[in-house]
Design an enzyme around this catalytic site. Structure first.
Site, PDB file in Angstrom:
ATOM      1  N   SER A 112       0.870  -1.186   0.000  1.00  0.00           N
ATOM      2  CA  SER A 112       0.000   0.000   0.000  1.00  0.00           C
ATOM      3  C   SER A 112       0.898   1.224   0.000  1.00  0.00           C
ATOM      4  O   SER A 112       1.434   1.607   1.034  1.00  0.00           O
ATOM      5  CB  SER A 112      -0.913  -0.001   1.234  1.00  0.00           C
ATOM      6  OG  SER A 112      -1.805  -1.089   1.193  1.00  0.00           O
ATOM      7  N   LYS A 187      -6.616   1.609  -3.544  1.00  0.00           N
ATOM      8  CA  LYS A 187      -6.449   0.929  -2.258  1.00  0.00           C
ATOM      9  C   LYS A 187      -6.568   1.919  -1.106  1.00  0.00           C
ATOM     10  O   LYS A 187      -7.250   1.650  -0.103  1.00  0.00           O
ATOM     11  CB  LYS A 187      -5.091   0.228  -2.203  1.00  0.00           C
ATOM     12  CG  LYS A 187      -4.749  -0.406  -0.847  1.00  0.00           C
ATOM     13  CD  LYS A 187      -5.735  -1.478  -0.442  1.00  0.00           C
ATOM     14  CE  LYS A 187      -5.491  -2.008   0.967  1.00  0.00           C
ATOM     15  NZ  LYS A 187      -4.213  -2.715   1.119  1.00  0.00           N
ATOM     16  N   LYS A 256      -1.634   5.299   7.987  1.00  0.00           N
ATOM     17  CA  LYS A 256      -0.835   5.590   6.806  1.00  0.00           C
ATOM     18  C   LYS A 256      -1.705   5.653   5.547  1.00  0.00           C
ATOM     19  O   LYS A 256      -1.585   6.564   4.719  1.00  0.00           O
ATOM     20  CB  LYS A 256       0.252   4.539   6.626  1.00  0.00           C
ATOM     21  CG  LYS A 256       1.149   4.798   5.433  1.00  0.00           C
ATOM     22  CD  LYS A 256       1.739   3.536   4.847  1.00  0.00           C
ATOM     23  CE  LYS A 256       0.714   2.502   4.536  1.00  0.00           C
ATOM     24  NZ  LYS A 256       0.997   1.627   3.405  1.00  0.00           N
TER      25      LYS A 256
END
Length: 314
Positions: A112, A187, A256
């Site tokens: 990611s 994502k 994050k």
């Protein structure tokens, strides 16, 4: 630098796999089961040993040597900075993937990562004749283990087609998101929607319990009604009300991804006041709960705010 064939990358091709943690290990194992020959690398020697035992992988020790053996290399690392470090070297060329990758080979980042950083890295690789795809996954450790991940792919259509068999060995649903960076953008935005749904459900279930309702029954009603979402279906009974808090995806990684989602929104000039608020409360929860907490433990932060433990009698 020699050139590899532009044909589809099918077994028994050699595939590099960098990052053999909770997600990477079962993914590498599934590639080996599909007939690919794995060339493994991980900074954690124990993780590397376990992966070699499970897959029969080669482990040449150096990133350059690993890349030289492979038609494609997959990275499954914590973030884009880690991917850039192994791809280009932390201080420039040296023992890095780019030093070994052949013209016509493919770097597939299944981490990611930031889509803006991915596009920059892809441009650097393209200068050396190396293609890049971003192909992050959704589904967690369980779906990584049984090869039913959802995979969101960004990149040149010809490179995507070459790697189709690889993705089919890892996932059940393969979505072509768009050009390079599209997978990582998708994502991050997916995880923002997931994070928002989780905390909305926590707030709702906590308020219902304080009103006198049984939280287990509340979740069941949500799951039969329009309030149902992935968290009410797959996280509440399993990890929150059970008090397990061990879904396998960390709160740190969720924060994050929320930052990345907001980066995507801001880079496109898109209004995102809810994303800003979501990042703020998740960051507060991260500070309160400490490093290493599971992302489902965000419910404990709301419990602290409300002075009520979910599932417990007041």
């Amino acid at each position: 630098m020699h050139r590899v064939s532009q044909a589809s990358i099918v077994p028994p091709a050699r595939i590099g796999f960098i990052g053999l943690g909770r997600m990477g290990h079962p993914m590498a194992r599934n590639l080996a089961r599909a007939g690919y020959r794995i060339v493994a690398h991980d900074a954690d020697r124990d993780a590397l040993r376990r992966a070699c035992d499970a897959t029969g992988a080669e482990a040449p020790g150096e990133l350059k040597a690993a890349a030289e053996r492979c038609e494609a290399v997959i990275t499954m690392l914590p973030d884009g900075e880690a991917v850039r470090a192994v791809a280009l070297g932390p201080g420039g060329p040296g023992d890095c993937l780019l030093a070994g990758l052949s013209r016509g080979s493919v770097l597939i980042d299944m981490s990611s990562s930031s889509p803006l950083g991915t596009r920059e890295l892809g441009a650097r690789l393209a200068e050396r004749g190396v293609a890049m795809l971003d192909a992050p996954v959704s589904g967690g450790v369980r779906k990584a283990a049984d090869a039913t991940l959802s995979i969101m792919v960004g990149g040149d259509p010809r490179s995507v087609a070459r790697c189709r068999a690889l993705f089919e060995a890892l996932g059940k649903q393969i979505f072509i998101a768009g050009p390079l960076g599209a997978g990582h953008a998708m994502k991050a935005l997916n995880n923002y929607v997931s994070a928002a749904g989780l905390v909305a459900a926590v707030e709702g279930v906590l308020a219902a319990q304080r009103f006198g309702l049984d939280p287990k029954n509340v979740v069941d009603i949500l799951n039969a009604s329009t309030g149902m979402n992935n968290s009410t279906l797959n996280k509440f009974h399993q990890f929150i009300l059970s008090r397990a808090f061990d879904s396998g995806f960390s709160l740190d990684l969720m924060v994050k991804d929320l930052r990345t989602a907001l980066e995507v929104a801001r880079s496109t000039g898109s209004p995102a006041p809810l994303a800003e608020a979501c990042l703020e409360v998740w960051t507060e929860a991260q500070a309160a709960l400490g490093a290493g907490a599971d992302h489902t433990s965000v419910a404990q932060y709301w419990e602290k705010l409300g002075g009520t433990a979910l599932g417990a009698k007041d």
